[in-house]
Design an enzyme around this catalytic site. Structure first.
Site, PDB file in Angstrom:
ATOM      1  N   HIS A   1       0.862  -1.193   0.000  1.00 37.78           N
ATOM      2  CA  HIS A   1       0.000   0.000   0.000  1.00 37.78           C
ATOM      3  C   HIS A   1       0.895   1.239   0.000  1.00 37.78           C
ATOM      4  O   HIS A   1       1.885   1.285   0.732  1.00 37.78           O
ATOM      5  CB  HIS A   1      -0.871  -0.016   1.260  1.00 37.78           C
ATOM      6  CG  HIS A   1      -1.950   1.011   1.270  1.00 37.78           C
ATOM      7  ND1 HIS A   1      -1.708   2.330   1.541  1.00 37.78           N
ATOM      8  CD2 HIS A   1      -3.276   0.908   1.028  1.00 37.78           C
ATOM      9  CE1 HIS A   1      -2.860   3.001   1.469  1.00 37.78           C
ATOM     10  NE2 HIS A   1      -3.823   2.164   1.160  1.00 37.78           N
TER      11      HIS A   1
ATOM     12  N   CYS B   1      -3.662   2.942  -4.473  1.00 39.83           N
ATOM     13  CA  CYS B   1      -4.657   3.632  -3.647  1.00 39.83           C
ATOM     14  C   CYS B   1      -4.780   5.063  -4.179  1.00 39.83           C
ATOM     15  O   CYS B   1      -3.868   5.877  -4.001  1.00 39.83           O
ATOM     16  CB  CYS B   1      -4.240   3.619  -2.184  1.00 39.83           C
ATOM     17  SG  CYS B   1      -5.396   4.538  -1.148  1.00 39.83           S
TER      18      CYS B   1
ATOM     19  N   HIS C   1      -7.565   0.505  -4.455  1.00 40.95           N
ATOM     20  CA  HIS C   1      -8.469   1.218  -3.546  1.00 40.95           C
ATOM     21  C   HIS C   1      -8.959   2.457  -4.276  1.00 40.95           C
ATOM     22  O   HIS C   1      -8.144   3.295  -4.670  1.00 40.95           O
ATOM     23  CB  HIS C   1      -7.722   1.706  -2.302  1.00 40.95           C
ATOM     24  CG  HIS C   1      -7.324   0.627  -1.354  1.00 40.95           C
ATOM     25  ND1 HIS C   1      -6.574   0.864  -0.220  1.00 40.95           N
ATOM     26  CD2 HIS C   1      -7.590  -0.701  -1.341  1.00 40.95           C
ATOM     27  CE1 HIS C   1      -6.391  -0.265   0.443  1.00 40.95           C
ATOM     28  NE2 HIS C   1      -6.991  -1.230  -0.225  1.00 40.95           N
TER      29      HIS C   1
ATOM     30  N   ASP D   1     -13.056   2.920  -1.172  1.00 39.98           N
ATOM     31  CA  ASP D   1     -12.258   3.202   0.021  1.00 39.98           C
ATOM     32  C   ASP D   1     -13.030   4.183   0.883  1.00 39.98           C
ATOM     33  O   ASP D   1     -14.223   4.372   0.676  1.00 39.98           O
ATOM     34  CB  ASP D   1     -10.888   3.720  -0.432  1.00 39.98           C
ATOM     35  CG  ASP D   1      -9.805   3.475   0.599  1.00 39.98           C
ATOM     36  OD1 ASP D   1     -10.115   2.958   1.673  1.00 39.98           O
ATOM     37  OD2 ASP D   1      -8.642   3.808   0.313  1.00 39.98           O
ATOM     38  N   HIS D   2     -12.359   4.771   1.834  1.00 39.91           N
ATOM     39  CA  HIS D   2     -13.012   5.631   2.825  1.00 39.91           C
ATOM     40  C   HIS D   2     -14.252   6.347   2.309  1.00 39.91           C
ATOM     41  O   HIS D   2     -14.217   6.982   1.262  1.00 39.91           O
ATOM     42  CB  HIS D   2     -12.057   6.731   3.302  1.00 39.91           C
ATOM     43  CG  HIS D   2     -10.762   6.190   3.770  1.00 39.91           C
ATOM     44  ND1 HIS D   2      -9.708   6.992   4.091  1.00 39.91           N
ATOM     45  CD2 HIS D   2     -10.343   4.923   3.981  1.00 39.91           C
ATOM     46  CE1 HIS D   2      -8.699   6.245   4.471  1.00 39.91           C
ATOM     47  NE2 HIS D   2      -9.055   4.985   4.411  1.00 39.91           N
TER      48      HIS D   2
ATOM     49  N   TYR E   1     -14.905   4.193   7.522  1.00 37.75           N
ATOM     50  CA  TYR E   1     -15.398   2.848   7.211  1.00 37.75           C
ATOM     51  C   TYR E   1     -16.842   2.597   7.625  1.00 37.75           C
ATOM     52  O   TYR E   1     -17.188   1.544   8.126  1.00 37.75           O
ATOM     53  CB  TYR E   1     -14.452   1.790   7.807  1.00 37.75           C
ATOM     54  CG  TYR E   1     -13.172   1.702   7.008  1.00 37.75           C
ATOM     55  CD1 TYR E   1     -13.129   0.984   5.824  1.00 37.75           C
ATOM     56  CD2 TYR E   1     -12.017   2.380   7.410  1.00 37.75           C
ATOM     57  CE1 TYR E   1     -11.973   0.921   5.059  1.00 37.75           C
ATOM     58  CE2 TYR E   1     -10.850   2.331   6.652  1.00 37.75           C
ATOM     59  CZ  TYR E   1     -10.840   1.594   5.468  1.00 37.75           C
ATOM     60  OH  TYR E   1      -9.706   1.534   4.710  1.00 37.75           O
TER      61      TYR E   1
END
Ligand code: DNO
Length: 349
Positions: A198, A236, A263, A308-309, A322
């Protein structure tokens, strides 16, 4: 592309029953949380996750993360034993049918934000980062409550750890990463697993600690350390994308074939080293999600993706970034882009 959703295991208040109801969802991204960092995961714990996911019709093929012990990043202490443990975890996960392992090599801190609940005009809230605020923080004196923060560190333990890093510059960290990769990647190859590092989030040094997985040049350098499909990256978008010098489409093209996991999220850059996490759609932030998915499609990407977030919306409370609702909206939006781009490419448009 296979759509997945991060699930924090059996204690996650977002149940698998809800996750499976998101129309495009094929699997979960999860990890064993009952074992201290660096130790070997029990087969019972691995299988409990697998059984739970599969009994809800969700695949158990992506792990995020198998954390890397600090001794490995420091190249000292018990590094050799922790590398052996890591190899054993890779073998055990391979036996359980896992195909991809996401991990990071960020010293001490994982992802970092200066604000966990920045209020938006529409009443939602989201994570945000302001470099000036971070510069003013002292991890040894402030009461940090940060998302990537390992709350098991005591102040004394943290001081000792930060001191150990005083001799570790970027080049030394690269060396220690190479030792790790040369030991682990052959085991991953045998186990049928693609390792996916990551990027550092944010992609610049913090608190005087080196960070190296930050841009195209360094990603290429990383991939060249062990030239194997099992040595890959997690692209990401929200991590690399906060640096205006990172062109995500260019990075996707440069790393094509070596990105088993992506991501997807958007961020809004609000100033120099300053950003807020936004809704997933392009219009909400600084990234062009359409161009990103198009580049993935054009370079033949067929790995795992996850929204993702998300922001916290509709009064939801929970783990920062999350929640269920905004990530589910994100998944739907991303799937819409994918469907349209796939159809256009079939029709030769
Ligand atoms: C944040 C995550 C990271 C990620 C790790 C991978 O939301 O993307 O915490 O899981 O860095 O090791």
């Amino acid at each position: 592309m296979k759509m997945t959703f991060r699930w924090y295991g059996l204690d996650d208040k977002i149940s698998l029953k809800y996750i499976r109801q998101i129309p495009c969802m094929s699997g979960v991204v999860t990890a064993v949380y009952d074992t201290p960092v660096g130790e070997v995961w029990s087969r019972e714990s691995i299988n409990a996750l697998k059984t739970a996911a599969e009994s809800e019709g969700l695949s158990f093929e992506v792990i995020e993360s198998v954390p890397v012990h600090e001794d490995i990043k420091l190249g000292s202490g018990d590094a050799a034993r922790y590398i052996e443990n890591y190899k054993e975890n890779v073998r055990r996960l391979g036996e359980a049918g896992v195909k991809c392992i996401c991990y990071n090599f960020m010293p001490v801190f994982d992802w970092l934000r200066s604000e966990l609940k920045k209020e938006n005009a529409d009443g939602s809230n989201a994570l945000a980062y302001d470099h000036k605020t971070v510069l003013a923080m002292n991890p040894l004196t402030s009461d940090l409550d940060l998302p990537g923060w390992d709350s098991s560190y005591t102040k004394a333990g943290l001081k000792e750890l930060l001191n150990k890093y005083s001799g570790i510059d970027e080049e030394k960290l690269w060396e220690n990463l190479a030792v790790f990769l040369k030991a682990v990647i052959p085991v991953a190859e045998e186990a049928g697993i693609k390792m996916a590092i990551h990027p550092d989030d944010p992609p610049w040094g913090i608190f005087g600690l080196p960070r190296i997985i930050t841009d195209k040049k360094n990603l290429k350098r990383f991939l060249d350390i062990v030239d194997s499909p099992s040595n890959g990256i997690t692209l990401c978008t929200g991590s690399l994308g906060v640096s205006t010098s990172n062109d995500l489409v260019d990075i996707i093209k440069a790393c094509a074939g070596r990105m088993p996991f992506v991501h997807l999220r958007n961020i809004k850059i609000t100033g120099e080293k300053c950003f807020e996490e936004s809704g997933h759609i392009s219009a909400c932030g600084s990234l062009d999600m359409y161009e990103i998915i198009k580049a993935l499609k054009e370079t033949g990407f067929d790995g795992y993706i996850r929204p993702d977030h998300g922001r916290m919306i509709w009064g939801e409370e929970g783990k920062a970034g999350y929640g269920l609702y905004d990530r589910a909206l994100g998944a739907m939006y991303l799937w819409g882009l994918i469907e349209a781009i796939e159809k256009q490419s079939k029709e030769g448009k």
